[in-house]
Design a protein around this motif. Structure first.
Motif, PDB file in Angstrom:
ATOM      1  N   GLU A 250       0.857  -1.201   0.000  1.00  0.00           N
ATOM      2  CA  GLU A 250       0.000   0.000   0.000  1.00  0.00           C
ATOM      3  C   GLU A 250       0.884   1.239   0.000  1.00  0.00           C
ATOM      4  OE1 GLU A 250      -3.879   0.864   2.484  1.00  0.00           O
ATOM      5  OE2 GLU A 250      -2.100   1.357   3.685  1.00  0.00           O
ATOM      6  N   SER A 252       0.825   5.584   0.193  1.00  0.00           N
ATOM      7  CA  SER A 252      -0.024   6.676   0.650  1.00  0.00           C
ATOM      8  C   SER A 252       0.780   7.963   0.689  1.00  0.00           C
ATOM      9  CB  SER A 252      -0.602   6.367   2.041  1.00  0.00           C
ATOM     10  OG  SER A 252       0.444   6.186   2.982  1.00  0.00           O
ATOM     11  N   SER A 253       0.042   9.087   0.746  1.00  0.00           N
ATOM     12  CA  SER A 253       0.635  10.420   0.850  1.00  0.00           C
ATOM     13  C   SER A 253      -0.414  11.337   1.464  1.00  0.00           C
ATOM     14  CB  SER A 253       1.055  10.931  -0.536  1.00  0.00           C
ATOM     15  OG  SER A 253       1.666  12.201  -0.438  1.00  0.00           O
ATOM     16  N   ARG A 257      -5.689   9.735  -1.673  1.00  0.00           N
ATOM     17  CA  ARG A 257      -6.289   8.430  -1.401  1.00  0.00           C
ATOM     18  C   ARG A 257      -5.217   7.353  -1.572  1.00  0.00           C
ATOM     19  NH1 ARG A 257     -10.589   5.432  -5.404  1.00  0.00           N
ATOM     20  NH2 ARG A 257     -10.547   3.382  -4.371  1.00  0.00           N
ATOM     21  N   SER A 258      -5.059   6.482  -0.569  1.00  0.00           N
ATOM     22  CA  SER A 258      -4.033   5.437  -0.643  1.00  0.00           C
ATOM     23  C   SER A 258      -4.395   4.430  -1.726  1.00  0.00           C
ATOM     24  CB  SER A 258      -3.883   4.734   0.706  1.00  0.00           C
ATOM     25  OG  SER A 258      -5.104   4.110   1.073  1.00  0.00           O
ATOM     26  N   ARG A 259      -3.332   3.780  -2.273  1.00  0.00           N
ATOM     27  CA  ARG A 259      -3.518   2.781  -3.322  1.00  0.00           C
ATOM     28  C   ARG A 259      -2.819   1.496  -2.893  1.00  0.00           C
ATOM     29  NH1 ARG A 259      -7.358   5.032  -6.795  1.00  0.00           N
ATOM     30  NH2 ARG A 259      -7.003   7.310  -6.760  1.00  0.00           N
ATOM     31  N   SER A 260      -3.470   0.348  -3.186  1.00  0.00           N
ATOM     32  CA  SER A 260      -2.889  -0.921  -2.734  1.00  0.00           C
ATOM     33  C   SER A 260      -3.115  -2.004  -3.779  1.00  0.00           C
ATOM     34  CB  SER A 260      -3.492  -1.355  -1.391  1.00  0.00           C
ATOM     35  OG  SER A 260      -4.883  -1.604  -1.540  1.00  0.00           O
ATOM     36  N   THR A 275       1.556  -1.413  -7.157  1.00  0.00           N
ATOM     37  CA  THR A 275       0.334  -0.716  -6.775  1.00  0.00           C
ATOM     38  C   THR A 275      -0.060   0.233  -7.893  1.00  0.00           C
ATOM     39  OG1 THR A 275       1.525   1.131  -5.758  1.00  0.00           O
ATOM     40  CG2 THR A 275       1.021  -0.783  -4.359  1.00  0.00           C
ATOM     41  N   ILE A 278       0.023   7.000  -7.499  1.00  0.00           N
ATOM     42  CA  ILE A 278      -0.523   8.024  -6.616  1.00  0.00           C
ATOM     43  C   ILE A 278       0.199   9.335  -6.917  1.00  0.00           C
ATOM     44  CG2 ILE A 278       1.114   7.575  -4.751  1.00  0.00           C
ATOM     45  CD1 ILE A 278      -1.122   8.148  -2.758  1.00  0.00           C
ATOM     46  N   CYS A 301       6.532  -0.485   7.302  1.00  0.00           N
ATOM     47  CA  CYS A 301       6.442   0.697   6.453  1.00  0.00           C
ATOM     48  C   CYS A 301       7.811   1.354   6.321  1.00  0.00           C
ATOM     49  CB  CYS A 301       5.438   1.715   7.026  1.00  0.00           C
ATOM     50  SG  CYS A 301       3.742   1.068   7.158  1.00  0.00           S
TER      51      CYS A 301
END
Length: 304
Positions: A250, A252-253, A257-260, A275, A278, A301
C-alpha cells in the motif's frame, strides 16, 4: 556458523579444480551469501536461469564475465576484486596463463573446464611436393597493373582515395544526423498523465517511462520492495517481487487516497506486483507499507 535454507547448501568444489577457479567460485558464494538472496531471487534479478547459477556456484561450469558482473550489481557490491579473480581464473581456464597452472594439470571435463596440458607433437611426415607456378589470370593481372600505377603516381592516388572517401562519408553523416535528431522531438512530448490524473492508473501502461527508485526495503520474510517515482509524471508507486501469495502492498501520501494491491497465487518470482499510481507533488512524503498476509496482523512501512 552459516545457516542455509533447505536445499541451498553449496556442494563441495571438485577436488581437481585449479586454485584460481576455486578462489573465483568462493568469492561468488560469499557475495551471494552476504546478500541473503536465494537462487530463484538471484535468477530474477540477473536474467540468468537458476540452473545456470547452480552450475556456476558448484564448479560444474565456468561462469562468464557478464554473470559475475550481474551478481555484483544485484547484491550492490562495489568490490571490483571479484572481477580480478575472474580474469585470473579465465586465464587459467583458457590455457593462456601457463605459469599459473601446474604442468600436466587437467581440469575436470565433467565441470565444463578444458585441459591446459599441451597435446603431444605429431611425427614429421613427408614434405609436400612443390606446387607449379601458375600464370596470373585477368583479375590478378589487373591488380598487378593497378599496383604499379599506384607506385608510379602516389600523390594522385592519395587524392583519389580521399575524394572517394568523402563521397561515402558525407551522405552517411547526413543520414545519421537526421535520424539522431528525431528522438529529441519525441522526448519533448508531454507525458500521458501527471499528478492527480495519474492516480489509480497502472504505471506499466502509462508513458511515465523515466522512473527512479526512491527507496528499497527487504521485509522480515524476505520480500523485496521498491518505492518508485516518475519525475515527469510526478507520480509514485510500489514495486515488489512476490515470495508468497496474499501479501498486500500500500502506498499513501498526505491528502491523497491510498492505493494498494495484493499478490495472487498465480504470481511468480518472475512477475512484479505493483500498486496503482498516486500523485506525488512532494515525493519525500510518500509512504510504503507491506502487510505479510490478511491473517497475520502487523505491517512494515518505509519512506524515502
Amino acid at each position: 556458523m552459516k545457516k542455509y535454507a533447505k536445499g541451498t547448501r553449496p556442494r563441495p568444489l571438485p577436488p581437481a579444480l585449479p586454485e584460481a577457479c576455486a578462489s573465483l567460485i568462493e568469492g561468488l558464494r560469499e557475495l551471494k551469501d552476504r546478500s541473503g538472496l536465494t537462487l530463484a531471487e538471484l535468477a530474477g534479478l540477473t536474467a540468468i536461469s537458476t540452473s545456470s547459477w547452480e552450475r556456476y556456484l558448484n564448479g560444474k561450469q565456468f561462469p562468464p564475465r557478464h554473470a559475475v558482473e550481474a551478481l555484483r550489481l544485484a547484491v550492490r557490491s562495489s568490490d571490483a576484486g571479484i572481477l580480478e579473480r575472474w580474469a585470473r581464473a579465465e586465464a587459467v581456464w583458457s590455457g593462456r596463463d601457463l605459469d599459473v597452472t601446474a604442468p600436466g594439470e587437467v581440469f575436470p571435463a565433467s565441470a565444463g573446464y578444458v585441459s591446459s596440458k599441451a597435446a603431444p607433437p605429431r611425427a614429421p611426415g613427408p614434405l609436400p611436393e612443390p606446387v607449379p607456378r601458375q600464370t596470373p589470370g585477368p583479375v590478378h593481372a589487373l591488380l598487378l597493373t593497378a599496383s604499379e600505377k599506384i607506385g608510379a603516381h602516389p600523390v594522385v592516388t592519395v587524392i583519389g582515395v580521399l575524394l572517394a572517401s568523402a563521397m561515402m562519408i558525407v551522405p552517411a553523416a547526413l543520414y545519421h544526423t537526421s535520424h539522431n535528431a528525431a528522438p529529441a522531438s519525441t522526448a519533448s512530448l508531454p507525458p500521458i498523465c501527471r499528478l492527480t490524473s495519474c492516480a489509480g492508473r497502472d504505471p506499466r501502461t502509462t508513458a511515465c517511462e523515466d522512473p527512479k527508485t526512491l527507496a528499497s526495503y527487504t521485509a522480515t520474510d524476505g520480500t523485496r520492495l521498491e518505492l518508485r517515482l516518475s519525475p515527469r509524471c510526478q507520480a509514485g508507486w510500489i514495486r515488489a517481487r512476490p515470495t508468497h501469495a496474499d501479501f498486500r502492498i500500500e502506498i499513501s501520501s498526505p491528502g491523497q487516497r491510498s492505493r494498494s494491491n495484493t499478490a495472487t497465487r498465480r504470481s511468480t518470482i518472475e512477475d512484479l506486483v505493483t500498486t496503482p499510481m498516486i500523485a506525488a507533488p512532494r515525493p519525500s512524503r510518500l509512504r510504503a507499507c507491506y502487510y505479510a498476509s490478511a491473517d497475520r496482523p502487523g505491517r512494515e512501512c518505509f519512506t524515502p
